[in-house]
Design an enzyme around this catalytic site. Structure first.
Site, PDB file in Angstrom:
ATOM      1  N   GLU A 150     -10.293  -6.673  -6.398  1.00 27.11           N
ATOM      2  CA  GLU A 150     -10.674  -6.267  -7.755  1.00 27.11           C
ATOM      3  C   GLU A 150     -11.923  -6.997  -8.233  1.00 27.11           C
ATOM      4  O   GLU A 150     -12.213  -7.033  -9.432  1.00 27.11           O
ATOM      5  CB  GLU A 150      -9.508  -6.504  -8.721  1.00 27.11           C
ATOM      6  CG  GLU A 150      -8.286  -5.681  -8.347  1.00 27.11           C
ATOM      7  CD  GLU A 150      -7.177  -5.715  -9.381  1.00 27.11           C
ATOM      8  OE1 GLU A 150      -7.375  -6.274 -10.469  1.00 27.11           O
ATOM      9  OE2 GLU A 150      -6.105  -5.172  -9.095  1.00 27.11           O
ATOM     10  N   ASP A 170      -1.455 -13.053 -13.175  1.00 26.01           N
ATOM     11  CA  ASP A 170      -0.549 -12.140 -12.486  1.00 26.01           C
ATOM     12  C   ASP A 170      -0.044 -12.905 -11.265  1.00 26.01           C
ATOM     13  O   ASP A 170      -0.764 -13.058 -10.289  1.00 26.01           O
ATOM     14  CB  ASP A 170      -1.250 -10.840 -12.075  1.00 26.01           C
ATOM     15  CG  ASP A 170      -0.269  -9.876 -11.412  1.00 26.01           C
ATOM     16  OD1 ASP A 170       0.925 -10.233 -11.301  1.00 26.01           O
ATOM     17  OD2 ASP A 170      -0.688  -8.767 -11.010  1.00 26.01           O
ATOM     18  N   GLU A 174       2.309 -12.312 -15.874  1.00 24.36           N
ATOM     19  CA  GLU A 174       2.847 -11.075 -15.308  1.00 24.36           C
ATOM     20  C   GLU A 174       3.631 -11.396 -14.039  1.00 24.36           C
ATOM     21  O   GLU A 174       3.191 -12.207 -13.225  1.00 24.36           O
ATOM     22  CB  GLU A 174       1.640 -10.182 -14.997  1.00 24.36           C
ATOM     23  CG  GLU A 174       1.948  -8.861 -14.336  1.00 24.36           C
ATOM     24  CD  GLU A 174       0.650  -8.089 -14.044  1.00 24.36           C
ATOM     25  OE1 GLU A 174      -0.388  -8.374 -14.690  1.00 24.36           O
ATOM     26  OE2 GLU A 174       0.673  -7.238 -13.158  1.00 24.36           O
ATOM     27  N   ASP A 211       5.525  -6.075 -14.317  1.00 21.47           N
ATOM     28  CA  ASP A 211       4.770  -5.050 -13.570  1.00 21.47           C
ATOM     29  C   ASP A 211       5.693  -4.490 -12.489  1.00 21.47           C
ATOM     30  O   ASP A 211       6.369  -3.479 -12.713  1.00 21.47           O
ATOM     31  CB  ASP A 211       3.497  -5.675 -12.987  1.00 21.47           C
ATOM     32  CG  ASP A 211       2.759  -4.747 -12.032  1.00 21.47           C
ATOM     33  OD1 ASP A 211       3.018  -3.535 -12.052  1.00 21.47           O
ATOM     34  OD2 ASP A 211       1.913  -5.225 -11.242  1.00 21.47           O
ATOM     35  N   LYS A 258       1.087   1.235 -15.613  1.00 19.23           N
ATOM     36  CA  LYS A 258       0.197   1.864 -14.631  1.00 19.23           C
ATOM     37  C   LYS A 258       0.721   3.284 -14.442  1.00 19.23           C
ATOM     38  O   LYS A 258       1.846   3.460 -13.950  1.00 19.23           O
ATOM     39  CB  LYS A 258       0.276   1.137 -13.295  1.00 19.23           C
ATOM     40  CG  LYS A 258      -0.253  -0.298 -13.281  1.00 19.23           C
ATOM     41  CD  LYS A 258       0.207  -0.976 -11.996  1.00 19.23           C
ATOM     42  CE  LYS A 258      -0.488  -2.297 -11.762  1.00 19.23           C
ATOM     43  NZ  LYS A 258       0.195  -3.082 -10.696  1.00 19.23           N
ATOM     44  N   ARG A 266      -5.465  -0.071 -10.976  1.00 18.97           N
ATOM     45  CA  ARG A 266      -4.911  -0.530  -9.703  1.00 18.97           C
ATOM     46  C   ARG A 266      -5.977  -1.288  -8.906  1.00 18.97           C
ATOM     47  O   ARG A 266      -7.159  -1.230  -9.235  1.00 18.97           O
ATOM     48  CB  ARG A 266      -4.432   0.677  -8.851  1.00 18.97           C
ATOM     49  CG  ARG A 266      -3.355   1.530  -9.492  1.00 18.97           C
ATOM     50  CD  ARG A 266      -2.153   0.778  -9.988  1.00 18.97           C
ATOM     51  NE  ARG A 266      -1.419   0.005  -9.016  1.00 18.97           N
ATOM     52  CZ  ARG A 266      -0.198   0.284  -8.573  1.00 18.97           C
ATOM     53  NH1 ARG A 266       0.421   1.364  -8.997  1.00 18.97           N
ATOM     54  NH2 ARG A 266       0.434  -0.518  -7.722  1.00 18.97           N
ATOM     55  N   LYS A 324      -6.192  -4.396 -18.434  1.00 21.96           N
ATOM     56  CA  LYS A 324      -6.391  -5.156 -17.187  1.00 21.96           C
ATOM     57  C   LYS A 324      -7.111  -4.261 -16.189  1.00 21.96           C
ATOM     58  O   LYS A 324      -6.556  -3.278 -15.709  1.00 21.96           O
ATOM     59  CB  LYS A 324      -5.017  -5.578 -16.649  1.00 21.96           C
ATOM     60  CG  LYS A 324      -5.069  -6.439 -15.411  1.00 21.96           C
ATOM     61  CD  LYS A 324      -3.647  -6.906 -15.071  1.00 21.96           C
ATOM     62  CE  LYS A 324      -3.611  -7.730 -13.810  1.00 21.96           C
ATOM     63  NZ  LYS A 324      -2.625  -7.216 -12.841  1.00 21.96           N
TER      64      LYS A 324
HETATM   65  P1  PGA Z   1      -1.956  -3.284  -7.171  1.00 15.68           P
HETATM   66  O1  PGA Z   1      -1.820  -4.649  -7.935  1.00 15.68           O
HETATM   67  O2  PGA Z   1      -2.799  -2.340  -7.911  1.00 15.68           O
HETATM   68  O3  PGA Z   1      -2.524  -3.737  -5.842  1.00 15.68           O
HETATM   69  O4  PGA Z   1      -0.539  -2.794  -6.981  1.00 15.68           O
HETATM   70  C1  PGA Z   1      -2.212  -4.918  -9.199  1.00 15.68           C
HETATM   71  C2  PGA Z   1      -1.168  -5.718  -9.889  1.00 15.68           C
HETATM   72  O5  PGA Z   1      -0.252  -6.278  -9.246  1.00 15.68           O
HETATM   73  O6  PGA Z   1      -1.179  -5.770 -11.100  1.00 15.68           O
HETATM   74 ZN    ZN Z   2       0.828  -7.109 -11.123  1.00 16.65          ZN
END
Ligand code: PGA
Ligand code: ZN
Length: 422
Positions: free
Chosen positions: A209, A246, A287, A314, A339, A368, A390
């Site tokens: 990210e 997180d 998180e 999450d 998400k 994501r 986020k």
């Molecule tokens: P992911 O992770 O998009 O790789 O599932 C992001 C998160 O854990 O918040």
């Molecule tokens: Zn997460």
């Protein structure tokens, strides 16, 4: 009433170079709009199923041709020339067509690409910004921007696991604007890159990210470096900028123990560790402090920290109304990380959102780790009045597409930012 006249999906690549799906929805009178779907790596076990081809000859089995085919054939055949008066009507039709409890037949990626491209086409046909169309789904006025939680350092699955915890994020404390939040973050990011250079000889080794990923010896070193970066950038930690974590602890939890360091620790000790971090560092949000399976201990975590910080679920919740119901009853946490692709349609995500709000929880809208240049998540974060957004770090175009969209909305419609505490 909106009549779908065509749907056309293609396979595209995401920010990790992995396949994903982009669908274009055409309505009567020719209005058309597209949506691309992101993909997680640090996924929760209870997420809706992202359909992959499992054809080892293409992208290590990660191809999305089956999902594309489902949109272009079965879903199109079923939806073509049908009128839908609401988003919910469309989403319910998709859920019924799939017929499984986790969208494993048609694929949550295929279904969500139709759900969002339809929402966007309808907004376009009504000549309204997408965030306002989104706000109508949850029947809430848009009055402010979410505060940003911006990825500074990464570990865990997003960064080659050099340390177990996944993200340390910066939360500008009471910025006047999105613009000011990004200016602050840019300064802190540059200061952090310098720390990486001085301490580890690596300035910009980045994770999925865009967060920096120097080889910290442990989580405390990562937290301390974040505080030093805030300080070195000329801000006061705990006054001008806070930290969010997180922990993504499902991914270092095995057989009742957390493998945070060499010696595994119990759930109670993990909670004590998180409490100690909150006492030593200016943390406002944690998180997945515990694993998605550690239901018995989440209420203890909430009890210990819930009055001081956001205790965010999450992997624990997976944007899933059933799991949120269980967490509310158990008093397991006080905030939802939302998400949309964890559940697979806008309407189900709206239900999850409503349940969280009814319980008095805060909501972080999240993208994501595998993202595309599509910016719909920024509109969602504003339209659904997220307390936090986020979106990863402030590098990489798939992240900047969303920040730039926020700047664009701010330019047209300046609003206050949700401050801490609310
Ligand atoms: P992911 O992770 O998009 O790789 O599932 C992001 C998160 O854990 O918040
Ligand atoms: Zn997460």
């Amino acid at each position: 009433m909106s009549k779908i006249t065509d749907l056309h999906a293609i396979e595209i690549l995401d920010s990790r170079g992995q396949p994903t799906i982009k669908t274009t929805c055409t309505l009567e009178h020719g209005v058309r709009a597209s949506a691309s779907i992101p993909s997680g790596r640090s996924t929760g076990a209870a997420e809706a199923l992202e359909l992959r081809d499992n054809d080892a000859a293409r992208y290590q089995g990660q191809g999305c041709k089956k999902a594309v085919d489902h949109v272009n054939k079965e879903i199109l055949t079923s939806l073509r020339d049908r009128d839908f008066s609401t988003q919910q009507e469309l989403d319910e039709t998709l859920i019924a067509l799939d017929g499984t409890d986790n969208k494993r037949r048609l694929g949550a990626n295929a279904i969500l690409s139709v759900s969002i491209s339809f929402a966007r086409a309808v907004a376009k046909s009504q000549e309204e910004p997408l965030y306002l169309a989104f706000s109508r789904l949850i029947k809430r006025q848009v009055e402010r921007f979410p505060r940003l939680t911006i990825n500074l350092f990464s570990g865990g699955r997003h960064a080659g696991k050099q340390i177990p915890i996944q993200d340390v994020l910066i939360v500008p404390a009471s910025p006047e604007s999105i613009d000011q939040s990004l200016v602050m973050m840019n300064n802190i990011y540059q200061a952090a890159a310098e720390i990486g250079l001085q301490r580890y000889g690596m300035r910009l080794l980045t994770a999925d990210e865009g967060g920096l990923a120097p080889p910290f010896p442990n989580a405390e070193a990562m937290l301390e470096a974040a505080v030093t970066a805030i300080d070195n950038a000329g801000y006061k930690p705990g006054r001008d900028a806070h930290l969010a974590l997180d922990v993504a602890s499902s991914h270092f939890y095995r057989d009742g123990s957390y493998y945070l360091d060499e010696t595994p620790i119990s759930s109670s000790m993990m909670i004590e560790r998180l409490e100690a971090w909150c006492s030593s560092y200016p943390i406002v949000s944690i998180e997945d402090g515990l694993s998605e399976d550690d239901w018995d201990y989440w209420p203890h975590l909430q009890e210990a920290l819930g009055s001081r910080i956001l205790v965010l679920g999450d992997d624990l919740l997976c944007t899933n109304p059933e799991r949120i119901k269980k967490a509310v009853a158990a008093r397991a946490c006080n905030a939802l990380l939302l998400k949309v692709n964890q559940i697979g349609t806008l309407s189900e995500a709206a239900r999850a959102y409503g349940m969280a709000r009814d319980a008095g929880w805060m909501v972080t809208i999240s993208v994501r780790s595998g993202e595309t240049e599509d910016d719909w998540a920024a509109d969602l974060a504003v339209g659904w009045s997220g307390d936090q957004f986020k979106n990863g770090s402030i590098t990489q175009s798939e992240r900047l597409a969303k920040y730039n969209r926020l700047l664009e909305i701010e330019n047209l419609t300046p609003m206050k930012i949700a401050s801490w505490p609310n």
